[in-house]
Design a protein around this motif. Structure first.
Motif: not given
Length: 87
Positions: A79, A67-69, A63-65
């Motif tokens: 990007r 970490h997802l990135e 749920q941490d942005p």
């Protein structure tokens, strides 16, 4: 002279005592098996609790942005404004 009834009573008492000792030994074995099973189940419970804690950590990390990135960048995603340069 010993009466025959006393012989019978002695034999009955000996058989009853042997039976009681057998039942006592059987309960001892059963208690030992239950203790082993309890120890095994407690170990399995500790493993399951550790797995749950691990999964909760993964869920909170997912749920941490940031970490997802990081996961997306490991997969080679960029990007829109970034340029992908291969080494």
């Amino acid at each position: 002279m010993e009466r025959p009834i006393y012989r019978f009573l002695h034999v009955a008492f000996a058989l009853g005592l042997a039976h009681a000792l057998f039942l006592l030994a059987q309960e001892g074995v059963r208690a030992h098996q239950l203790a082993q099973r309890e120890a095994r189940l407690r170990a399995e419970l500790r493993q399951a609790e550790a797995r749950v804690a691990e999964l909760k950590a993964l869920l909170s990390a997912a749920q941490d942005p940031a970490h997802l990135e990081a996961l997306a960048r490991r997969l080679g995603m960029v990007r829109r404004e970034e340029i992908l340069k291969r080494r």
